[in-house]
Scaffold this active site. Structure first.
Site, mmCIF file in Angstrom:
data_model
loop_
_atom_site.group_PDB
_atom_site.id
_atom_site.type_symbol
_atom_site.label_atom_id
_atom_site.label_comp_id
_atom_site.label_asym_id
_atom_site.label_seq_id
_atom_site.Cartn_x
_atom_site.Cartn_y
_atom_site.Cartn_z
ATOM 1 N N GLY A 100 0.814 -1.211 0.000
ATOM 2 C CA GLY A 100 0.000 0.000 0.000
ATOM 3 C C GLY A 100 0.847 1.260 0.000
ATOM 4 N N LYS A 130 9.717 2.768 0.785
ATOM 5 C CA LYS A 130 8.535 2.697 1.657
ATOM 6 C C LYS A 130 8.093 4.128 1.963
ATOM 7 C CE LYS A 130 6.716 0.538 5.833
ATOM 8 N NZ LYS A 130 7.000 -0.438 6.888
ATOM 9 N N ARG A 165 6.071 -12.383 1.042
ATOM 10 C CA ARG A 165 5.539 -12.733 2.368
ATOM 11 C C ARG A 165 4.638 -13.966 2.272
ATOM 12 N NH1 ARG A 165 5.074 -7.149 4.090
ATOM 13 N NH2 ARG A 165 6.509 -6.084 2.710
ATOM 14 N N ASP A 168 0.879 -11.191 6.601
ATOM 15 C CA ASP A 168 1.434 -10.321 5.555
ATOM 16 C C ASP A 168 2.746 -9.690 6.004
ATOM 17 O OD1 ASP A 168 -0.693 -9.106 7.245
ATOM 18 O OD2 ASP A 168 0.098 -7.240 6.416
ATOM 19 N N ASP A 203 9.030 -5.476 7.989
ATOM 20 C CA ASP A 203 7.969 -4.521 8.335
ATOM 21 C C ASP A 203 8.048 -4.069 9.784
ATOM 22 O OD1 ASP A 203 7.122 -4.590 5.767
ATOM 23 O OD2 ASP A 203 5.036 -5.041 6.210
HETATM 24 P P1 AMP Z 1 1.165 -2.946 8.175
HETATM 25 O O1 AMP Z 1 0.264 -3.082 9.352
HETATM 26 O O2 AMP Z 1 2.063 -1.744 8.215
HETATM 27 O O3 AMP Z 1 1.908 -4.195 7.856
HETATM 28 O O4 AMP Z 1 0.218 -2.653 6.929
HETATM 29 C C1 AMP Z 1 -0.868 -3.449 6.561
HETATM 30 C C2 AMP Z 1 -1.345 -3.042 5.196
HETATM 31 O O5 AMP Z 1 -1.715 -1.665 5.181
HETATM 32 C C3 AMP Z 1 -0.303 -3.205 4.089
HETATM 33 O O6 AMP Z 1 -0.989 -3.599 2.946
HETATM 34 C C4 AMP Z 1 0.243 -1.809 3.948
HETATM 35 O O7 AMP Z 1 0.795 -1.581 2.680
HETATM 36 C C5 AMP Z 1 -0.992 -0.959 4.203
HETATM 37 N N1 AMP Z 1 -0.656 0.391 4.687
HETATM 38 C C6 AMP Z 1 -0.181 0.726 5.913
HETATM 39 N N2 AMP Z 1 0.018 2.052 5.998
HETATM 40 C C7 AMP Z 1 -0.346 2.596 4.802
HETATM 41 C C8 AMP Z 1 -0.365 3.925 4.258
HETATM 42 N N3 AMP Z 1 0.000 4.987 4.951
HETATM 43 N N4 AMP Z 1 -0.805 4.057 2.983
HETATM 44 C C9 AMP Z 1 -1.194 2.997 2.266
HETATM 45 N N5 AMP Z 1 -1.204 1.747 2.718
HETATM 46 C C10 AMP Z 1 -0.776 1.529 3.969
HETATM 47 MG MG MG Z 2 3.108 -4.865 6.575
#
Ligand code: AMP
Ligand code: MG
Length: 518
Positions: free
Chosen positions: A103, A124, A201, A269, A279
């Site tokens: 994301g 990132k 992942r 993930d 992550d």
């Molecule tokens: P995480 O909990 O950081 O592993 O993120 C879980 C999901 O949310 C993943 O698909 C990330 O890419 C997405 N994600 C987290 N933060 C953001 C953001 N600021 N913008 C877009 N996607 C995000």
């Molecule tokens: Mg993540």
């Protein structure tokens, strides 16, 4: 040495798999593909805040000039880069969450070293991708500093991890509700370039299984094996591969336990198929020893991802992976049998690791009792984990009595121990001394082993918090000191930080408790 902006990049992932080539960044479901082409969105005023000299040297990357910094900020792509966001799914907090995907991560290309090793370069925080869902694709400075610093720190601790090459401030503001409590604020934005052989992942496999795209699933498994597990060949390669994923995951978890690391968001993930720590979000080291500790406020009611849960959660996640890849197996018997061995595998690894921390020359059956008592005593005393083990290295083997032993460890206590705690500690150390005396190796060899197994410097959250506050005000002095200290975690180089977490940091937001907001 080559420049980031001139390199001829490989793009094997893009070439091998079906992707959405449109370049459209509109959030959407992307069935039928493993990635979507996505270009980073430009930022207004990139400034290089940190650069990993050693990693750059290892990869043969020249120190960045202005054009290279533009690449690190997502303002420019080298001509041969075919940037993309990967499609993956995942189980979050125990529940299937469907499609997630990169994301806010964008892979730019694969950097091949002179020796022929391949590294994915990924930004990132570089802006929207089709997987951004309702979020902005950006990252704030505090979370970027945390990812940059901790992934490098873990590398120097000897823990399998993705790496970080650079940290760039963007000059743009990002709106975040840090504690999800209705108080959003604008924060400085930043971008990390992270580096790993692959960022694949468990979730990359899970999404293909969930969508019943079994041909893609088979391709991804074959590709992962031939590229990242090339020593695995022959008829049984699928199950041998799964066994090795289990093995690597177990090793990674035991390393976390060795240094006192809590990941905080062990969703599937966030589980690397290469057994790397990946992550970095609301992670923490343990200060006071508490297996129930979770740094993630989102995890608070259940403490699913607490320090002491990590080995069990890894097992659960490996079960999700088994489920995902099962459709390409003729029978699930092998997968089930492999999973069944996890408990034995991880406990063997755990005991071997503990032998290092305790300075034992080997682990015999009888040592299990000592190690169990060890764990119970630490839970009872809640000493500072890092300091406790450092003091243990210097504990004289001629014990003079309870008073002396308690005094010896006093620097590690957050609270004065009461009588049962004092007794428990003394009794444990009597057993430990007896066991160390039974080593066949010398005391000096045993101490050397302990020094290699027990870090003296850890990047505590409150230190990172202070360093981030400094950077936000343009003062990088603490950041620089921490960066130097984390490169030598087993020497006394970082001894100016050899202290317990201070009282003020115990309840302060961002110092012991963090959220996923980043
Ligand atoms: P995480 O909990 O950081 O592993 O993120 C879980 C999901 O949310 C993943 O698909 C990330 O890419 C997405 N994600 C987290 N933060 C953001 C953001 N600021 N913008 C877009 N996607 C995000
Ligand atoms: Mg993540």
């Amino acid at each position: 040495m080559e420049r980031l902006s001139n390199k001829a990049y490989k793009n094997e992932f893009v070439h091998n798999f079906k992707g959405d080539e449109s370049g459209d960044l509109q959030p959407r479901q992307t069935p039928g593909v493993l990635y979507s082409r996505a270009a980073p969105t430009a930022v207004s005023n990139p400034r290089l805040l940190a650069w990993s000299e050693e990693l750059a040297a290892e990869l043969g990357i020249e120190k960045p000039n202005k054009e290279d910094v533009e690449i690190l900020a997502g303002n420019r792509l080298a001509p041969s880069m075919q940037s993309y966001a990967a499609c993956y799914g995942g189980h979050q907090f125990g529940h299937w969450a469907g499609q997630l995907g990169d994301g806010r991560a964008i892979t730019l290309g694969e950097w091949q070293t002179e020796e022929g090793k391949s590294w994915e370069l990924q930004l990132k925080g570089a802006g929207l991708t089709p997987y951004s869902r309702r979020a902005d694709g950006r990252a704030v400075l505090r979370s970027s500093v945390r990812e940059y610093m901790m992934s490098e720190a873990m590398h120097y601790l000897g823990v399998p991890t993705t790496r970080a090459l650079s940290l760039v401030s963007t000059g743009d503001k990002v709106l975040r509700d840090m504690f999800y409590n209705g108080n959003p604020e604008f924060e400085p934005g930043a971008i990390v370039m992270r580096v790993a052989p692959s960022f694949i992942r468990f979730g990359n496999f899970e999404i293909l299984a969930a969508r019943k795209e079994y041909e893609h699933l088979r391709q991804l498994v074959d590709w992962t094996i031939s590229r990242y597990y090339p020593h695995i060949t022959g008829e049984d390669k699928l199950i041998l591969w799964y066994r090795e994923v289990i093995e690597r995951t177990a090793s990674m978890i035991v390393e976390w336990l060795r240094v006192g690391f809590v990941h905080g968001v062990m969703n599937t993930d966030n589980m690397s198929i290469l057994g790397l720590t990946i992550d970095y979000g609301p992670y923490s080291f343990l200060d006071d020893y508490d297996p129930q500790f979770t740094p993630n406020t989102t995890d608070l009611p259940g403490r699913r991802y607490a320090f002491g849960q990590q080995a069990g959660i890894a097992y659960w996640n490996l079960g999700c992976l088994a489920n995902a890849i099962a459709p390409i197996f003729e029978s699930t018997d092998g997968l089930i049998a492999a999973l069944k061995e996890y408990e034995k595998l991880i406990s063997e690894k755990f005991f071997a690791m503990m032998a290092g921390k305790l300075g034992l020359d080997r682990v015999a059956q009888e040592d299990a009792a000592l190690i169990t008592q060890w764990e119970q005593t630490l839970i009872l005393l809640k000493p500072d984990m890092t300091i406790f083990y450092q003091l243990l290295i210097d504990l004289p083997l001629e014990l003079e009595g309870e008073e002396q032993v308690v005094n010896h460890f006093s620097e590690s206590f957050y609270e004065d121990p009461d009588q049962p705690q004092r007794q428990a500690l003394y009794s444990l150390m009597q057993k430990w001394v007896e066991r160390v005396r039974a080593n066949t190796s010398s005391r000096e060899e045993s101490r050397a082993r302990m020094k290699k197994s027990n870090p003296r410097f850890i990047l505590r959250n409150y230190l990172l918090h202070q360093a981030i506050e400094g950077l936000e005000e343009g003062d990088s002095s603490l950041f620089n000191k921490l960066e130097a200290a984390m490169k030598e975690p087993y020497s006394g180089k970082g001894d100016e930080f050899f202290a317990k977490r201070p009282e003020w940091a115990t309840q302060k937001a961002g110092c012991s408790q963090l959220s996923c907001s980043s």
